[in-house]
Design an enzyme around this catalytic site. Structure first.
Site, PDB file in Angstrom:
ATOM      1  N   LYS A 195      -5.072   4.962  -0.735  1.00 30.18           N
ATOM      2  CA  LYS A 195      -5.306   3.616  -1.258  1.00 30.18           C
ATOM      3  C   LYS A 195      -3.956   2.969  -1.602  1.00 30.18           C
ATOM      4  O   LYS A 195      -3.120   3.601  -2.260  1.00 30.18           O
ATOM      5  CB  LYS A 195      -6.184   3.726  -2.515  1.00 30.18           C
ATOM      6  CG  LYS A 195      -6.508   2.399  -3.120  1.00 30.18           C
ATOM      7  CD  LYS A 195      -7.279   2.543  -4.421  1.00 30.18           C
ATOM      8  CE  LYS A 195      -7.271   1.206  -5.137  1.00 30.18           C
ATOM      9  NZ  LYS A 195      -7.539   1.310  -6.544  1.00 30.18           N
TER      10      LYS A 195
ATOM     11  N   ASN B  43     -15.135 -10.703   8.778  1.00 25.94           N
ATOM     12  CA  ASN B  43     -15.513 -12.116   8.801  1.00 25.94           C
ATOM     13  C   ASN B  43     -16.972 -12.271   8.361  1.00 25.94           C
ATOM     14  O   ASN B  43     -17.621 -11.292   8.023  1.00 25.94           O
ATOM     15  CB  ASN B  43     -15.290 -12.706  10.200  1.00 25.94           C
ATOM     16  CG  ASN B  43     -16.100 -11.967  11.240  1.00 25.94           C
ATOM     17  OD1 ASN B  43     -17.319 -11.976  11.221  1.00 25.94           O
ATOM     18  ND2 ASN B  43     -15.412 -11.272  12.148  1.00 25.94           N
TER      19      ASN B  43
ATOM     20  N   ASP C  60      -9.584 -10.615  15.923  1.00 23.74           N
ATOM     21  CA  ASP C  60      -8.517 -10.705  16.929  1.00 23.74           C
ATOM     22  C   ASP C  60      -7.333  -9.817  16.559  1.00 23.74           C
ATOM     23  O   ASP C  60      -6.567  -9.399  17.411  1.00 23.74           O
ATOM     24  CB  ASP C  60      -8.053 -12.159  17.055  1.00 23.74           C
ATOM     25  CG  ASP C  60      -9.159 -13.028  17.650  1.00 23.74           C
ATOM     26  OD1 ASP C  60      -9.867 -12.524  18.555  1.00 23.74           O
ATOM     27  OD2 ASP C  60      -9.332 -14.175  17.201  1.00 23.74           O
TER      28      ASP C  60
ATOM     29  N   LYS D 155     -12.297 -21.055  27.455  1.00 24.71           N
ATOM     30  CA  LYS D 155     -12.678 -19.628  27.381  1.00 24.71           C
ATOM     31  C   LYS D 155     -13.543 -19.219  28.555  1.00 24.71           C
ATOM     32  O   LYS D 155     -13.429 -18.104  29.057  1.00 24.71           O
ATOM     33  CB  LYS D 155     -13.447 -19.357  26.092  1.00 24.71           C
ATOM     34  CG  LYS D 155     -12.541 -19.255  24.912  1.00 24.71           C
ATOM     35  CD  LYS D 155     -13.305 -19.009  23.641  1.00 24.71           C
ATOM     36  CE  LYS D 155     -12.404 -19.389  22.490  1.00 24.71           C
ATOM     37  NZ  LYS D 155     -13.077 -19.394  21.227  1.00 24.71           N
TER      38      LYS D 155
ATOM     39  N   PHE E  94     -19.630 -16.260  23.713  1.00 21.43           N
ATOM     40  CA  PHE E  94     -19.874 -17.251  22.668  1.00 21.43           C
ATOM     41  C   PHE E  94     -18.536 -17.854  22.261  1.00 21.43           C
ATOM     42  O   PHE E  94     -17.498 -17.193  22.351  1.00 21.43           O
ATOM     43  CB  PHE E  94     -20.526 -16.589  21.447  1.00 21.43           C
ATOM     44  CG  PHE E  94     -22.019 -16.496  21.566  1.00 21.43           C
ATOM     45  CD1 PHE E  94     -22.594 -15.618  22.468  1.00 21.43           C
ATOM     46  CD2 PHE E  94     -22.853 -17.305  20.796  1.00 21.43           C
ATOM     47  CE1 PHE E  94     -23.972 -15.533  22.598  1.00 21.43           C
ATOM     48  CE2 PHE E  94     -24.224 -17.228  20.914  1.00 21.43           C
ATOM     49  CZ  PHE E  94     -24.790 -16.345  21.809  1.00 21.43           C
TER      50      PHE E  94
ATOM     51  N   PRO F  58      -7.747  -5.628  21.317  1.00 21.57           N
ATOM     52  CA  PRO F  58      -8.085  -5.983  22.690  1.00 21.57           C
ATOM     53  C   PRO F  58      -9.164  -7.066  22.683  1.00 21.57           C
ATOM     54  O   PRO F  58     -10.007  -7.080  21.789  1.00 21.57           O
ATOM     55  CB  PRO F  58      -8.651  -4.681  23.267  1.00 21.57           C
ATOM     56  CG  PRO F  58      -9.017  -3.839  22.103  1.00 21.57           C
ATOM     57  CD  PRO F  58      -8.153  -4.263  20.958  1.00 21.57           C
TER      58      PRO F  58
END
Ligand code: C5P
Length: 395
Positions: free
Chosen positions: A288, A208, A278, A336, A322, A304
């Site tokens: 590859k 990300n 996640d 959360k 966060f 996890p």
């Protein structure tokens, strides 16, 4: 207010000292400036005089009787002494006990913390003479602010560029904090930061856009407050903060999970700032993956939830998470907070992930909520730690 003495030497980055002085003045510090003669060829004393609102001392004054006294009084006046930019020459002089102009004389007469913010041509930067001089001075207690990599005046992209002016100011301010209030001394703080990389084959991965800046800023503030900081970090392009107790470099969420769970029991504070994947590809190909004409389907399995497991195992620890959301930021953060058994959660907009600034809302277990408007992540990190300190003091 604190007194900051700035020494400006004759590197091309001397003009940037104007910005450093202006940032310090805006923050309310008293600033006095000494320039070397060559620095006055790059930026005029009048400019720095106007910005610092004090008479600038240059070598021209050296033959003036009054200045003979001034070099002692300036050294005593300063709470901290910053030489920015610091050239190869000034470091060589100080390392070898030469005091042949106003700046080197005041440095030699000073017993205050002295910081050199390095800036020079890359070949000078890599010169072993400089390295030896730095080593010698570091052993004597002088501190160095490393250069950044960037486009240099000599037309190359390399190390040697003066560190960003706000970051230099931040380092100087940490000197005051560490002196005045090591309020987290003896406390162990574990911070997760950066992104994770989930391998698909030997050369490909899913990840990300997290830069790691928020977590690294938190680590720096925690260090400045005297905490023993463990930074568990996924890949980033950032410099490892100095003063950590331990830096644990990880790649995947699973690696991060193990690194954190092995260490969480002994911590006083846990902060999960990392952008953890996640999901991970269920199968990692040893070779590859070759392209073919048909579609490629990849099956993902759950990683996890590190923070959830920290919350489950939590005893006396203060735990902060966060929530980077793109919609319904506050509602999602509240859910959360409860699910992961946190003391508070920092809700922010996922779009700030790559930026150097952030705007946040802290939502506490007792329902209290505080908003901090957009500011540099280093400042946001301070706000977050102010709230952590309150929680620590409640225990
Ligand atoms: O549930 P969500 O992933 O949105 O929660 C974000 C918070 O949980 C962040 O503090 C993040 O560091 C943490 N997290 C984690 N392990 C995961 C996913 C998220 O620690 N696998």
């Amino acid at each position: 207010m604190k007194n900051i003495l700035i020494g400006v030497t004759g590197g091309i980055a001397a003009y940037k000292s104007a910005n450093i002085i202006s940032i310090l003045k805006k923050k309310g510090y008293n600033v006095k400036v000494i320039m070397t003669e060559s620095a006055t060829n790059i930026i005029t004393p009048q400019t720095l005089e106007t910005l610092s609102r004090n008479r600038v001392v240059t070598d021209m004054w050296e033959r003036n009787h009054q200045v003979e006294v001034e070099h002692i009084s300036l050294a005593e006046w300063a709470d901290v002494f910053l030489i920015a930019p610091a050239t190869f020459n000034i470091i060589g002089k100080v390392a070898n006990g030469i005091a042949d102009d106003m700046l080197s004389t005041v440095i030699s007469a000073s017993k205050k913390p002295i910081y050199f913010a390095l800036a020079m041509n890359v070949n000078m930067y890599e010169n072993p003479i400089l390295k030896e001089n730095i080593k010698k001075l570091e052993n004597l207690g002088y501190k160095f602010i490393e250069s950044d990599e960037g486009f240099l005046a000599c037309n190359v992209n390399a190390k040697g560029r003066l560190k960003n002016e706000s970051e230099i100011v931040e380092i100087i301010e940490n000197e005051f904090i560490s002196k005045t209030s090591k309020i987290l001394k003896g406390k162990k703080v574990l911070i997760t930061a950066g992104r994770t990389e989930e391998a698909l084959d030997p050369i490909r991965y899913f990840s990300n856009r997290s830069s790691g800046q928020m977590g690294y800023s938190l680590a720096k503030v925690a260090i400045s407050l005297g905490a023993e900081v463990t930074l568990v970090s996924g890949p980033t392009n950032l410099e490892i903060p100095s003063g950590l107790k331990e830096f644990v470099s990880v790649r995947s969420a699973i690696d991060m999970f193990h690194a954190v769970m092995e260490r969480f029991d002994e911590q006083d504070v846990g902060i999960a700032c990392a952008a953890v994947a996640d999901y991970r590809p269920k199968e990692v190909s040893e070779q590859k993956i070759k392209k073919s004409d048909s579609e490629l389907t990849i099956v993902f399995e759950r990683n996890p939830d590190i923070l959830f497991n920290m919350g489950k195992n939590k005893k006396e620890q203060i735990l902060i998470g966060f929530a980077a959301e793109t919609e319904n930021i506050v509602q999602n953060a509240q859910k959360k907070l409860v699910k992961k058994n946190l003391d508070f959660i920092v809700a922010n907009n996922a779009q700030n992930m790559q930026k150097s600034t952030n705007s946040i809302q802290i939502i506490k277990k007792n329902g209290e909520s505080i908003v901090f408007e957009e500011s540099p992540k280093s400042e946001i990190a301070r706000h977050i730690f102010n709230e952590i300190i309150k929680e620590v003091q409640k225990k």
